[in-house]
Enzyme design. Sequence first.
Site, PDB file in Angstrom:
ATOM      1  CG  HIS A  33      21.405   2.552 -18.983  1.00 23.10           C
ATOM      2  ND1 HIS A  33      20.432   2.127 -19.852  1.00 23.10           N
ATOM      3  CD2 HIS A  33      21.821   3.740 -19.484  1.00 23.10           C
ATOM      4  CE1 HIS A  33      20.288   3.009 -20.832  1.00 23.10           C
ATOM      5  NE2 HIS A  33      21.113   4.005 -20.633  1.00 23.10           N
ATOM      6  CG  HIS A  91      16.225   9.631 -23.075  1.00 22.40           C
ATOM      7  ND1 HIS A  91      16.323   8.333 -22.661  1.00 22.40           N
ATOM      8  CD2 HIS A  91      17.423  10.209 -22.767  1.00 22.40           C
ATOM      9  CE1 HIS A  91      17.527   8.127 -22.119  1.00 22.40           C
ATOM     10  NE2 HIS A  91      18.201   9.260 -22.170  1.00 22.40           N
ATOM     11  CG  HIS A 110      18.871  12.224 -25.355  1.00 20.18           C
ATOM     12  ND1 HIS A 110      18.298  13.080 -24.436  1.00 20.18           N
ATOM     13  CD2 HIS A 110      19.949  11.689 -24.724  1.00 20.18           C
ATOM     14  CE1 HIS A 110      18.982  13.038 -23.301  1.00 20.18           C
ATOM     15  NE2 HIS A 110      20.005  12.210 -23.451  1.00 20.18           N
ATOM     16  CE1 TYR A 121      30.757   4.983 -21.664  1.00 15.61           C
ATOM     17  CE2 TYR A 121      30.468   4.903 -24.056  1.00 15.61           C
ATOM     18  CZ  TYR A 121      30.194   5.493 -22.825  1.00 15.61           C
ATOM     19  OH  TYR A 121      29.369   6.585 -22.766  1.00 15.61           O
ATOM     20  CG  ASP A 146      -0.188  -0.102   2.522  1.00 16.12           C
ATOM     21  OD1 ASP A 146       1.056  -0.259   2.490  1.00 16.12           O
ATOM     22  OD2 ASP A 146      -0.841  -0.020   3.579  1.00 16.12           O
ATOM     23  CD  GLU A 186      24.167  13.612 -21.097  1.00 14.69           C
ATOM     24  OE1 GLU A 186      24.383  13.022 -20.018  1.00 14.69           O
ATOM     25  OE2 GLU A 186      23.162  13.403 -21.801  1.00 14.69           O
ATOM     26  CG  HIS A 218      26.008   5.932 -26.100  1.00 12.22           C
ATOM     27  ND1 HIS A 218      26.150   7.291 -26.272  1.00 12.22           N
ATOM     28  CD2 HIS A 218      26.913   5.565 -25.146  1.00 12.22           C
ATOM     29  CE1 HIS A 218      27.098   7.720 -25.438  1.00 12.22           C
ATOM     30  NE2 HIS A 218      27.576   6.703 -24.758  1.00 12.22           N
ATOM     31  CG  ASP A 231      24.312  10.353 -17.310  1.00  8.67           C
ATOM     32  OD1 ASP A 231      23.629  11.379 -17.075  1.00  8.67           O
ATOM     33  OD2 ASP A 231      24.213   9.692 -18.361  1.00  8.67           O
ATOM     34  NE  ARG A 275      27.163   9.108 -20.575  1.00 14.55           N
ATOM     35  CZ  ARG A 275      27.175   7.941 -19.960  1.00 14.55           C
ATOM     36  NH1 ARG A 275      27.798   6.912 -20.502  1.00 14.55           N
ATOM     37  NH2 ARG A 275      26.572   7.790 -18.789  1.00 14.55           N
ATOM     38  CG  ASP A 329      20.991  13.692 -19.640  1.00 16.65           C
ATOM     39  OD1 ASP A 329      21.766  13.170 -18.818  1.00 16.65           O
ATOM     40  OD2 ASP A 329      20.592  13.110 -20.659  1.00 16.65           O
ATOM     41  CD  GLU A 357      24.008  11.338 -23.884  1.00 18.70           C
ATOM     42  OE1 GLU A 357      24.382  10.585 -22.983  1.00 18.70           O
ATOM     43  OE2 GLU A 357      22.832  11.677 -24.045  1.00 18.70           O
TER      44      GLU A 357
END
Length: 439
Positions: free
Chosen positions: A237, A355, A348, A383, A33, A403, A344, A254, A401, A265, A379
């Site tokens: 991710h 996104h 975006h 890797y 709940d 960004e 990637h 990130d 990365r 972002d 970005e």
Amino acid sequence: MEIYSQRREKLFSLLGDGAAIIPSGVEKIKSFDTGYPFRQDSNFNYLTGFEEPESLLVFCPQNPEGKTALFLRPKDKLAEMWEGRRMGLDKAKEVLGVDLVFSIHELDKKLPELLENHSKLYLDLFSNRPLVDKALRYLTKLAGRKKSKIISPQNLINLPPLIGSMRLRKDATEIENIKKAAEISGKAHLAAMAFAGHEKNEYEVQALMEYIFKKEGSQGSAYQSIVAGGNNANVLHYINNNEVLKKDDLLLIDAGCEVNLYASDITRTFPIGGRFSAEQKEVYQIVLEAQKKALSQSKIGNTLTHNHDAATEVLVQGLLDLKVLKGTLSEHLEKQSFKDYWPHGTGHWLGLDVHDNSPYVNEEKSDIVFEEGMIFTIEPGLYLPAEDSNVPEKLRGIGIRIEDDVLITNNGHEILTHHAPKEIEAVEEACQKNYRDFL
Ligand SMILES: [Mn+2]
């Protein structure tokens, strides 16, 4: 409220004589709940500014009593005592500027009537199955009344792309929200650079940043923060954020907050010990150069593909220089045989959704061309997983990365995330600061 009614007028012009239904967000159960924090649906917010769940906006241009209707929760003293205040029908009509208001409990009775005499119905066909089923039941009922001379909708059309196309260009208020979010996120990244260090845990850095998000007036994270030390950066991710940091590793973060539902972002990668090693520096410079190359393409008339191609060329040449890849630039670009290390896209759309739910191609299937007011990310990343024996040993475990959030202006672009440093010297300098100065 003026801005919302202007947006509704714009949407009417796209709907023609079609009707449309746009539901609010739904409260989601976390366990038994206990719920997740409620987050309003982006399109519903875009068209109403109304914050409550259990609501539904209707566009019904053929309805003689009024062409916009809002269903919402009625006032309820007991429920409001437990769960918080509700605007109620009367105030909603006055404040939100819709023609008609109804209790959400009257939906089954009233909505079919509102849909009468429209030849088509716009709604989200692909991510809200219960609503589609409900709409079909209403339309089946209307279609059954063959002798009644009522026109009933015979076509269902997917609505989000229409609203998404409106959301591509941001107005002044939207830009202000994203700028504010970017500024707060930048401050949190600065604090993280100052705070992170040997034997601290990833979740400590995450907690510090999310504290700053709220303290500075945002509503919190726009998406799940990625705080990835060392080789964890090579999981794109990575959200576990529960490992101990080591001084010789890099930390990829990130993380961005949202202000009035508008996202920022940002990704930054910095040395946990405060100084880049020679190898880390080498890889970092390549990613930074790729990012700048993409930025140089960010102007009216170009597209996200221009950004991506510009960044990719630099990154792949970098992979060759680092001896991660063998062969020639042109053959790797042609075969796209760099995806193990640069997997990637370069960016975006950014807005109410991180996104942003706007189209990337137009009806002719060509890329959406940049116009003033569009906002997107840039970005690029490289890797180089610890487990990959094709990567020279000294580079294994590096993941980087960088960004930024970028606004297209009439004479080029503006970087909205400039508060967070990205030049090597400036990043190392930020690592030497005292994080308490940001609290
Ligand atoms: Mn992003």
